[in-house]
Enzyme design. Structure first.
Site, PDB file in Angstrom:
ATOM      1  CD  GLU A 135     -66.140 -37.662 -30.161  1.00 36.28           C
ATOM      2  OE1 GLU A 135     -66.818 -38.487 -30.541  1.00 36.28           O
ATOM      3  OE2 GLU A 135     -65.911 -37.278 -29.018  1.00 36.28           O
TER       4      GLU A 135
ATOM      5  CG  ASP B  73     -67.620 -43.418 -25.389  1.00 38.11           C
ATOM      6  OD1 ASP B  73     -68.660 -43.107 -25.679  1.00 38.11           O
ATOM      7  OD2 ASP B  73     -66.506 -43.171 -26.035  1.00 38.11           O
TER       8      ASP B  73
HETATM    9  C1  NHX Z   1     -63.532 -34.134 -18.309  1.00 34.11           C
HETATM   10  N1  NHX Z   1     -65.255 -34.273 -20.050  1.00 34.11           N
HETATM   11  O1  NHX Z   1     -64.492 -34.570 -17.683  1.00 34.11           O
HETATM   12  C2  NHX Z   1     -64.080 -33.654 -19.514  1.00 34.11           C
HETATM   13  C3  NHX Z   1     -64.472 -32.231 -19.581  1.00 34.11           C
HETATM   14  C4  NHX Z   1     -63.040 -38.560 -24.808  1.00 34.11           C
HETATM   15  C5  NHX Z   1     -62.924 -36.819 -26.120  1.00 34.11           C
HETATM   16  N2  NHX Z   1     -62.473 -34.026 -18.047  1.00 34.11           N
HETATM   17  O2  NHX Z   1     -67.260 -40.210 -25.796  1.00 34.11           O
HETATM   18  O3  NHX Z   1     -66.383 -35.754 -23.628  1.00 34.11           O
HETATM   19  O4  NHX Z   1     -63.754 -36.247 -20.734  1.00 34.11           O
HETATM   20  O5  NHX Z   1     -67.645 -39.888 -28.204  1.00 34.11           O
HETATM   21  C6  NHX Z   1     -73.015 -38.219 -21.175  1.00 34.11           C
HETATM   22  C7  NHX Z   1     -72.255 -37.839 -22.173  1.00 34.11           C
HETATM   23  C8  NHX Z   1     -68.786 -37.906 -18.665  1.00 34.11           C
HETATM   24  C9  NHX Z   1     -72.251 -38.243 -19.733  1.00 34.11           C
HETATM   25  C10 NHX Z   1     -70.821 -37.608 -21.985  1.00 34.11           C
HETATM   26  C11 NHX Z   1     -70.259 -37.982 -18.947  1.00 34.11           C
HETATM   27  C12 NHX Z   1     -68.778 -37.660 -20.951  1.00 34.11           C
HETATM   28  C13 NHX Z   1     -67.459 -37.999 -25.022  1.00 34.11           C
HETATM   29  C14 NHX Z   1     -66.839 -37.082 -19.878  1.00 34.11           C
HETATM   30  C15 NHX Z   1     -65.087 -37.412 -25.564  1.00 34.11           C
HETATM   31  N3  NHX Z   1     -67.639 -38.892 -27.159  1.00 34.11           N
HETATM   32  N4  NHX Z   1     -66.034 -37.234 -22.185  1.00 34.11           N
HETATM   33  C16 NHX Z   1     -67.238 -39.137 -26.014  1.00 34.11           C
HETATM   34  C17 NHX Z   1     -65.965 -36.836 -23.450  1.00 34.11           C
HETATM   35  C18 NHX Z   1     -64.884 -35.695 -20.790  1.00 34.11           C
HETATM   36  C19 NHX Z   1     -68.238 -37.501 -19.864  1.00 34.11           C
HETATM   37  C20 NHX Z   1     -70.699 -38.064 -19.863  1.00 34.11           C
HETATM   38  C21 NHX Z   1     -70.160 -37.863 -20.938  1.00 34.11           C
HETATM   39  C22 NHX Z   1     -63.537 -37.081 -25.131  1.00 34.11           C
HETATM   40  C23 NHX Z   1     -65.864 -37.847 -24.391  1.00 34.11           C
HETATM   41  C24 NHX Z   1     -66.286 -36.445 -20.842  1.00 34.11           C
HETATM   42 ZN    ZN Z   2     -66.856 -41.591 -27.286  1.00 37.19          ZN
END
Ligand code: NHX
Ligand code: ZN
Length: 682
Positions: A457, A531
């Site tokens: 982040e 992203d």
């Molecule tokens: C997982 N979630 O799936 C976990 C729980 C890279 C620190 N194992 O980019 O949270 O990894 O900047 C809409 C919005 C999937 C749809 C967010 C679908 C996130 C978010 C996966 C941060 N922030 N990724 C980010 C994150 C994840 C995911 C989404 C979504 C991380 C990243 C989710």
């Molecule tokens: Zn991100």
């Protein structure tokens, strides 16, 4: 709401049979009841010798002879169950009866007397009865048919009637429009209730004016338009606007949805259109409003590859086109329609002479949002710290429906927090919730996971702080919310023009999370999927739609007319070129992100550490680490311009306007001005 009397069936009572439902139920219960209560199904069939044996062993207490069915029913004594049923005794315990076929009632009586002559055989209680199951037999034969008929009638009724009022098999061709006449509009909406949408409102008001006062327009030789189509994204208030027309017009207002024409019977749609226009002409001057007109108005002849199109829908549309041509310009029927996809509508529908006007209803801008907020806030108990301007600035891209949702959600949040008034914090939580989803404070994360999230982040935050055209950052959090483990929150700028630099900077900050992972953690994770998805889509759009790549300059492969096309409007070579350009674009922005992070490694590390410590950090904290952002945001720019304009005005007015009137006019306006200036002085 009242149904128009025309719509009521003039046939005998038979079809308005909603009152007959109890009868269906009764018949069904009756049949089911008979089926289960009937002994035939539980009594054991036995042979003639067996009944003889049972009588001789004193095993039966009572025999009933059913004379015209030629069988006898014997009740077995409790103690003698084994004689009759053997090992099945327990199964028949509840209904210890046996059935036996008999040659005739007389013959059986004779035999029975014969058997009872022997020693030790007791007399059995013998009764005769006419066939008890005459009626049952009838039901067994015809019951299923009766049931089927009732079932069929029931289905027909449902199909014809829908939810609204009487219907039935004979009513399918009738229009399902709801009529709002002068008297019967309980929740009346007027133009005053419609906040924002000033241009669209003006257009629609004119339509009301046409109906109220047609002479004013026709006297000059003008023709009254036949229809107007309201176009805009969902939730922007198209239907509300139409309702306001109904409330203001003082003429009958038919309201229906495009899907109301659709039915499983062939030809029904067209006949409903005819019926609608017949009713409307009777009531003229009046307005017909068709919501979601794309349900019938979709271009004809498309989708041919997918099985020849939809003839029923097309004939409905044809009928609509014909009717719109048919009623004379001055017949006093005006058609209003709403859709969010005007591009897929049939061109014949939107040509002049049919829907002459397109009224675009856009997402509200900051001023409209303020007006909308004011409408919804008036229903809430508010704390003193609510600043409508602030709220409307915090909600770019929200539609009217979203804003209504924010207000409602804020009230619910305040109630959950046991507050007596809804305050600013509740509103901010509501906005966050609507954009980001539910906060999940209890998600279990280890220290190292937290660090990784913070690094990711902080990567986004650092890049967007350092690039001129990236959206201004509001806050960065590592509190899980919705699907995400953490997020960098931006305030999207409502730019009217978006330049290549804007898009590149945004893409770079999107990739900044992954870049930071690679640089700082030395490894990359799956979490960046969202992203990457967004940046890849953006890059694809830049190359294929906006003509912004070096090798495919000024070429747009977007087809605004295409309705689910499966063929791409370019060759295989171009497809390859697009893919290559997208890759180059993404990679160059990724490298750029890494470069920015290397240059600001120290700041980025501090940011990530602060993030782990505090979980949420705001723009001021970034300012403390990186120093003031070098560029002002569009909002700041707008505010500065406003201030300048107002200052100029003031100078002007102080020269021309006398002191007295100046005091009166500017008293109220002066207060917010001070508010705006304050942050600038800091
Ligand atoms: C997982 N979630 O799936 C976990 C729980 C890279 C620190 N194992 O980019 O949270 O990894 O900047 C809409 C919005 C999937 C749809 C967010 C679908 C996130 C978010 C996966 C941060 N922030 N990724 C980010 C994150 C994840 C995911 C989404 C979504 C991380 C990243 C989710
Ligand atoms: Zn991100």
């Amino acid at each position: 709401m009242a149904q128009e009397s025309n719509n009521k069936p003039k046939m005998p009572n038979f079809k308005s049979s909603s009152g007959l439902y109890w009868l269906y139920g009764l018949v069904a219960i009756f049949l089911v009841g008979i089926y289960f209560s009937d002994d035939n199904h539980s009594a054991k069939e036995i042979g003639y010798n067996e009944i003889k044996y049972l009588v001789e062993t004193n095993s039966v207490s009572k025999i009933t002879v059913i004379t015209n069915d030629k069988y006898a029913e014997a009740t077995v004594k409790e103690g003698k169950m084994r004689n009759a049923f053997g090992s099945d005794s327990t199964k028949y315990a509840a209904n210890p009866k046996v059935h036996v076929k008999i040659p005739s009632a007389d013959r059986f009586t004779e035999d029975l007397t014969e058997w009872q002559k022997e020693d030790g055989v007791e007399k059995v209680d013998l009764t005769f009865t006419e066939d008890s199951s005459m009626f049952e037999g009838f039901l067994y034969t015809f019951g299923p048919f009766i049931l089927l008929i009732f079932f069929w009638m029931f289905i027909m009724q449902r199909m014809g009637g829908g939810g609204a009022g009487p219907g039935g098999v004979f009513n399918v061709g009738k229009s399902k429009a709801q009529l709002f006449d002068k008297g019967n509009n309980p929740n009346k909406v007027t133009f005053k209730d419609v906040a924002g949408l000033s241009e669209a409102k003006q257009e629609v008001e004119e339509i009301v004016e046409f109906l109220k006062n047609p002479a004013r327009y026709t006297e000059l030789g003008g023709k009254i338009p036949k229809g107007a189509i309201l176009v805009g994204p969902p939730g922007t208030g198209k239907t509300l606007l139409a309702k306001a027309v109904a409330g203001e017009a003082d003429v009958p207002f038919f309201s229906l949805s495009g899907s109301d024409f659709v039915e499983m019977f062939v030809g029904v749609g067209a006949s409903r259109v005819r019926d609608l226009f017949r009713q409307a002409k009777e009531k003229a001057p009046c307005i017909i409003f068709i919501d979601e007109i794309d349900a019938i108005g979709r271009a004809r002849g498309k989708n041919a590859s997918m099985g020849g199109g939809n003839d029923e829908r097309e004939s409905t549309l044809n009928q609509l086109l014909t009717e719109m041509d048919g009623f004379g310009t001055n017949s006093g029927v005006i058609l209003l329609a709403a859709t969010n996809r005007v591009d897929i509508l049939d061109k014949a529908l939107v040509r002049a002479g049919r829907f002459d006007r397109q009224i675009h209803v856009d997402l509200p801008d900051v001023h409209d949002r303020k007006a909308i907020f004011n409408v919804h806030l008036s229903k809430l108990k508010l704390a003193d710290d609510i600043d409508v301007d602030f709220l409307s600035r915090q909600t770019p891209g929200f539609s009217g429906a979203d804003i209504a949702n924010v207000c409602n959600e804020a009230a619910l949040i305040a109630a959950r927090r046991n507050k007596t008034r809804v305050d600013k914090e509740d509103f901010l939580s509501a906005v966050d919730r609507i954009i980001g989803g539910l906060e999940k404070k209890n998600k279990i994360t280890t220290r190292s996971e937290k660090w990784s999230i913070a690094v990711h982040e902080a990567g986004h935050a650092t890049i967007s702080w350092m690039l001129q055209y990236a959206d201004p950052l509001v806050k960065v959090t590592i509190v899980p919310r919705g699907m995400a483990l953490g997020a960098a929150w931006y305030l999207p700028e409502e730019r009217q023009l978006i330049t290549k630099e804007n898009l590149l900077d945004k893409m770079c900050s999107l990739l900044g999370g992954r870049a930071a992972e690679e640089l700082v953690l030395g490894t990359i994770g799956t979490g960046a999927i969202n992203d990457l998805e967004r940046s890849t889509k953006q890059a694809y759009a830049m190359v294929a739609y906006y003509g912004m790549s070096d090798k495919l300059t000024n070429l747009c492969y977007y087809d605004s007319q295409a309705d689910y096309s499966f063929t791409k409007p370019y060759s295989e070579e171009t497809a390859k070129l697009i893919d290559d350009e997208v890759k180059t674009l993404i990679n160059s922005q990724y490298e750029r992100a890494k470069q920015v992070l290397r240059e600001n490694a120290e700041g980025h590390r501090k940011l990530a550490e602060l993030l782990v410590e505090r979980e949420v950090i705001f723009a001021d904290d970034l300012e403390k680490i990186f120093g003031k952002r070098k560029w002002e945001s569009r909002n700041e720019e707008l505010m500065r311009e406003n201030e300048n304009a107002q200052a100029e005005k003031k100078e002007d007015s102080s020269v021309t306007v006398s002191e007295e009137s100046q005091n009166n006019e500017n008293k109220e306006k002066e207060i917010p001005e001070v508010d705006v200036e304050k942050p600038k002085e800091d």
